[in-house]
Design a protein around this motif. Structure first.
Motif, PDB file in Angstrom:
ATOM      1  N   LYS A   1       0.821  -1.212   0.000  1.00  8.99           N
ATOM      2  CA  LYS A   1       0.000   0.000   0.000  1.00  8.99           C
ATOM      3  C   LYS A   1       0.856   1.265   0.000  1.00  8.99           C
ATOM      4  CE  LYS A   1      -2.372   1.139   3.707  1.00  8.99           C
ATOM      5  NZ  LYS A   1      -3.409   1.208   4.769  1.00  8.99           N
ATOM      6  N   ALA A   2       1.948   1.248   0.744  1.00  7.02           N
ATOM      7  CA  ALA A   2       2.816   2.428   0.798  1.00  7.02           C
ATOM      8  C   ALA A   2       3.404   2.740  -0.571  1.00  7.02           C
ATOM      9  CB  ALA A   2       3.932   2.216   1.818  1.00  7.02           C
ATOM     10  N   GLU A   3       3.808   1.688  -1.302  1.00  4.05           N
ATOM     11  CA  GLU A   3       4.364   1.897  -2.635  1.00  4.05           C
ATOM     12  C   GLU A   3       3.303   2.427  -3.595  1.00  4.05           C
ATOM     13  OE1 GLU A   3       7.441   1.706  -3.605  1.00  4.05           O
ATOM     14  OE2 GLU A   3       8.252   0.972  -1.713  1.00  4.05           O
ATOM     15  N   LEU A   4       2.075   1.948  -3.440  1.00  4.59           N
ATOM     16  CA  LEU A   4       0.988   2.450  -4.283  1.00  4.59           C
ATOM     17  C   LEU A   4       0.736   3.923  -3.989  1.00  4.59           C
ATOM     18  CD1 LEU A   4      -1.293   2.107  -6.299  1.00  4.59           C
ATOM     19  CD2 LEU A   4      -2.713   1.169  -4.456  1.00  4.59           C
ATOM     20  N   PHE A   5       0.744   4.290  -2.708  1.00  3.41           N
ATOM     21  CA  PHE A   5       0.578   5.702  -2.339  1.00  3.41           C
ATOM     22  C   PHE A   5       1.709   6.531  -2.952  1.00  3.41           C
ATOM     23  CE2 PHE A   5       1.087   9.440   0.303  1.00  3.41           C
ATOM     24  CZ  PHE A   5      -0.210   9.859   0.509  1.00  3.41           C
ATOM     25  N   GLY A   6       2.925   5.997  -2.891  1.00  2.00           N
ATOM     26  CA  GLY A   6       4.063   6.703  -3.474  1.00  2.00           C
ATOM     27  C   GLY A   6       3.898   6.907  -4.965  1.00  2.00           C
ATOM     28  N   ALA A   7       3.331   5.913  -5.654  1.00  2.00           N
ATOM     29  CA  ALA A   7       3.106   6.022  -7.100  1.00  2.00           C
ATOM     30  C   ALA A   7       2.080   7.099  -7.413  1.00  2.00           C
ATOM     31  CB  ALA A   7       2.662   4.675  -7.660  1.00  2.00           C
ATOM     32  N   VAL A   8       1.051   7.199  -6.566  1.00  2.00           N
ATOM     33  CA  VAL A   8       0.043   8.242  -6.740  1.00  2.00           C
ATOM     34  C   VAL A   8       0.692   9.619  -6.603  1.00  2.00           C
ATOM     35  CG1 VAL A   8      -2.010   9.303  -5.717  1.00  2.00           C
ATOM     36  CG2 VAL A   8      -1.902   6.815  -5.997  1.00  2.00           C
ATOM     37  N   VAL A   9       1.509   9.785  -5.568  1.00  4.72           N
ATOM     38  CA  VAL A   9       2.183  11.066  -5.347  1.00  4.72           C
ATOM     39  C   VAL A   9       3.180  11.350  -6.464  1.00  4.72           C
ATOM     40  CG1 VAL A   9       3.702  12.359  -3.795  1.00  4.72           C
ATOM     41  CG2 VAL A   9       1.876  10.925  -2.852  1.00  4.72           C
ATOM     42  N   ARG A  10       3.891  10.323  -6.887  1.00  9.90           N
ATOM     43  CA  ARG A  10       4.897  10.514  -7.942  1.00  9.90           C
ATOM     44  C   ARG A  10       4.242  11.029  -9.223  1.00  9.90           C
ATOM     45  NH1 ARG A  10      10.075   8.939  -8.758  1.00  9.90           N
ATOM     46  NH2 ARG A  10      10.771   8.754 -10.907  1.00  9.90           N
TER      47      ARG A  10
ATOM     48  N   VAL B   1      -0.861  12.575   4.950  1.00  4.86           N
ATOM     49  CA  VAL B   1       0.494  12.281   5.409  1.00  4.86           C
ATOM     50  C   VAL B   1       0.735  12.875   6.793  1.00  4.86           C
ATOM     51  CG1 VAL B   1       2.938  12.699   4.981  1.00  4.86           C
ATOM     52  CG2 VAL B   1       1.446  12.057   3.091  1.00  4.86           C
ATOM     53  N   ILE B   2       0.319  14.121   6.985  1.00  4.75           N
ATOM     54  CA  ILE B   2       0.516  14.776   8.277  1.00  4.75           C
ATOM     55  C   ILE B   2      -0.206  14.004   9.384  1.00  4.75           C
ATOM     56  CG2 ILE B   2      -0.004  16.851   9.626  1.00  4.75           C
ATOM     57  CD1 ILE B   2       0.372  18.456   7.033  1.00  4.75           C
ATOM     58  N   GLY B   3      -1.417  13.560   9.087  1.00  3.95           N
ATOM     59  CA  GLY B   3      -2.200  12.871  10.102  1.00  3.95           C
ATOM     60  C   GLY B   3      -1.736  11.459  10.398  1.00  3.95           C
ATOM     61  N   GLU B   4      -1.064  10.824   9.430  1.00  2.09           N
ATOM     62  CA  GLU B   4      -0.723   9.407   9.570  1.00  2.09           C
ATOM     63  C   GLU B   4       0.772   9.144   9.726  1.00  2.09           C
ATOM     64  OE1 GLU B   4      -2.998   7.301   9.917  1.00  2.09           O
ATOM     65  OE2 GLU B   4      -4.723   7.643   8.609  1.00  2.09           O
ATOM     66  N   ALA B   5       1.602  10.181   9.656  1.00  2.78           N
ATOM     67  CA  ALA B   5       3.057   9.989   9.609  1.00  2.78           C
ATOM     68  C   ALA B   5       3.608   9.237  10.814  1.00  2.78           C
ATOM     69  CB  ALA B   5       3.766  11.336   9.467  1.00  2.78           C
ATOM     70  N   CYS B   6       3.064   9.502  11.993  1.00  2.16           N
ATOM     71  CA  CYS B   6       3.577   8.826  13.195  1.00  2.16           C
ATOM     72  C   CYS B   6       3.292   7.335  13.160  1.00  2.16           C
ATOM     73  CB  CYS B   6       2.967   9.455  14.454  1.00  2.16           C
ATOM     74  SG  CYS B   6       3.556  11.126  14.786  1.00  2.16           S
ATOM     75  N   ARG B   7       2.113   6.954  12.700  1.00  5.34           N
ATOM     76  CA  ARG B   7       1.756   5.534  12.658  1.00  5.34           C
ATOM     77  C   ARG B   7       2.332   4.830  11.442  1.00  5.34           C
ATOM     78  NH1 ARG B   7      -4.111   3.983  12.786  1.00  5.34           N
ATOM     79  NH2 ARG B   7      -4.461   5.771  11.418  1.00  5.34           N
ATOM     80  N   PHE B   8       2.512   5.582  10.344  1.00  3.51           N
ATOM     81  CA  PHE B   8       3.002   4.990   9.105  1.00  3.51           C
ATOM     82  C   PHE B   8       4.178   5.821   8.584  1.00  3.51           C
ATOM     83  CE2 PHE B   8      -1.593   4.213   9.345  1.00  3.51           C
ATOM     84  CZ  PHE B   8      -1.619   2.815   9.308  1.00  3.51           C
ATOM     85  N   PRO B   9       5.354   5.681   9.192  1.00  2.83           N
ATOM     86  CA  PRO B   9       6.501   6.489   8.760  1.00  2.83           C
ATOM     87  C   PRO B   9       6.880   6.268   7.300  1.00  2.83           C
ATOM     88  CG  PRO B   9       7.181   4.730  10.262  1.00  2.83           C
ATOM     89  CD  PRO B   9       5.690   4.798  10.324  1.00  2.83           C
ATOM     90  N   GLU B  10       6.592   5.065   6.779  1.00  2.79           N
ATOM     91  CA  GLU B  10       6.918   4.807   5.369  1.00  2.79           C
ATOM     92  C   GLU B  10       6.059   5.682   4.456  1.00  2.79           C
ATOM     93  OE1 GLU B  10       3.473   2.031   6.159  1.00  2.79           O
ATOM     94  OE2 GLU B  10       5.180   2.838   7.272  1.00  2.79           O
ATOM     95  N   LEU B  11       4.881   6.059   4.932  1.00  2.00           N
ATOM     96  CA  LEU B  11       4.001   6.927   4.158  1.00  2.00           C
ATOM     97  C   LEU B  11       4.644   8.295   3.959  1.00  2.00           C
ATOM     98  CD1 LEU B  11       1.151   7.492   2.950  1.00  2.00           C
ATOM     99  CD2 LEU B  11       0.459   8.202   5.229  1.00  2.00           C
ATOM    100  N   ALA B  12       5.182   8.861   5.032  1.00  7.12           N
ATOM    101  CA  ALA B  12       5.834  10.167   4.949  1.00  7.12           C
ATOM    102  C   ALA B  12       7.037  10.120   4.010  1.00  7.12           C
ATOM    103  CB  ALA B  12       6.256  10.624   6.342  1.00  7.12           C
ATOM    104  N   LYS B  13       7.788   9.023   4.086  1.00  2.00           N
ATOM    105  CA  LYS B  13       8.959   8.885   3.218  1.00  2.00           C
ATOM    106  C   LYS B  13       8.547   8.804   1.748  1.00  2.00           C
ATOM    107  CE  LYS B  13      13.303   6.356   2.729  1.00  2.00           C
ATOM    108  NZ  LYS B  13      13.303   6.409   1.252  1.00  2.00           N
ATOM    109  N   GLN B  14       7.489   8.034   1.460  1.00  2.00           N
ATOM    110  CA  GLN B  14       7.006   7.935   0.092  1.00  2.00           C
ATOM    111  C   GLN B  14       6.559   9.295  -0.423  1.00  2.00           C
ATOM    112  OE1 GLN B  14       7.035   5.720  -2.145  1.00  2.00           O
ATOM    113  NE2 GLN B  14       7.320   3.736  -1.158  1.00  2.00           N
ATOM    114  N   PHE B  15       5.855  10.041   0.418  1.00  2.85           N
ATOM    115  CA  PHE B  15       5.368  11.353   0.008  1.00  2.85           C
ATOM    116  C   PHE B  15       6.536  12.294  -0.283  1.00  2.85           C
ATOM    117  CE2 PHE B  15       3.949  15.684   0.784  1.00  2.85           C
ATOM    118  CZ  PHE B  15       2.759  15.736   0.061  1.00  2.85           C
ATOM    119  N   TYR B  16       7.520  12.297   0.630  1.00  6.37           N
ATOM    120  CA  TYR B  16       8.645  13.222   0.447  1.00  6.37           C
ATOM    121  C   TYR B  16       9.504  12.836  -0.757  1.00  6.37           C
ATOM    122  CZ  TYR B  16      12.611  16.210   1.184  1.00  6.37           C
ATOM    123  OH  TYR B  16      13.587  17.152   0.976  1.00  6.37           O
TER     124      TYR B  16
END
Length: 218
Positions: free
Chosen positions: A68-77, A124-139
């Motif tokens: 899921k994190a990689e899919l989110f990253g693809a959306v942001v990319r 990302v702001i709301g979920e970064a603490c629980r899902f750090p990989e999400l923040a990394k994918q976004f950045y």
């Protein structure tokens, strides 16, 4: 790197027609994924929901994106492509530097002020603490790409003697943050509506002029 995906596994009933190229089907999958993330948030989104919304098998998503994190990253990319890919040869751009930086700033603000990017950033702001990989994918797929492209360009300008910079990467980060500034922060928090074209133009002109005054050779 996008791999080939077997979209023939998609549902035959209630699904989309199996037409178009693989790339077109991938784009539709990313469209649906963005809608799911914006509707459910990252934490409540699941591969089951994503697959159902996109009318594809779950293993299609796993095979193509991994998780899921990689899919989110693809959306942001993909959202960031309109900024980064607008300058495929930014490092060798021969236009005047003020023109290049102004165009970059317009592309950046046009994308980040869109409802999709604002919504994803809030997730990302709301979920970064629980899902750090999400923040990394976004950045990595958003700001990181734009800053790297800009740093390469600023390095080329330094080598040409157009600018005086100690560290182009730091200068790129500073310019990136100047462009976003309070304009983006207030939009992100929902304090202000989308800025008018006049407000954006005024902001960009001031930002570019201030940045260049600090970086011109003595």
């Amino acid at each position: 790197m996008i791999q080939e995906v077997n979209f023939n596994e998609s549902k035959s009933k209630g699904g989309r027609p199996k037409s178009g190229t693989t790339q077109e089907r991938i784009e539709r999958l990313l469209d649906d994924a963005a809608k799911v993330f914006l509707e459910y948030g990252y934490g409540l989104s699941s591969i089951d929901i994503l697959a159902r919304q996109a009318h594809v098998a779950k293993r299609t998503i796993y095979q193509h994106f991994g998780n899921k994190a990689e899919l989110f990253g693809a959306v942001v990319r993909r959202l960031s492509d309109s900024v980064v890919l607008s300058f495929p040869h930014l490092g060798s751009d021969t236009r005047p530097i003020k023109q290049v930086l102004t165009a970059f700033a317009y592309q950046l603000l046009e994308r980040v002020l869109s409802p999709e990017v604002l919504g994803l950033h809030r997730i990302v702001i709301g979920e970064a603490c629980r899902f750090p990989e999400l923040a990394k994918q976004f950045y990595d797929n958003g700001p990181g790409r734009a800053i790297t492209a800009l740093a390469d360009y600023l390095l080329s300008q330094k080598e040409l003697g157009v600018m005086e910079l100690v560290e182009p990467k730091i200068a790129a980060e500073q310019f990136f943050n100047m462009v976003l500034g309070e304009l983006y922060r207030r939009a992100l928090l929902g304090i202000d509506p989308t800025p008018t074209p006049e407000k954006i133009r005024e902001h960009i002109d001031c930002t570019v002029n201030l940045f260049l005054r600090g970086c011109r050779p003595s």
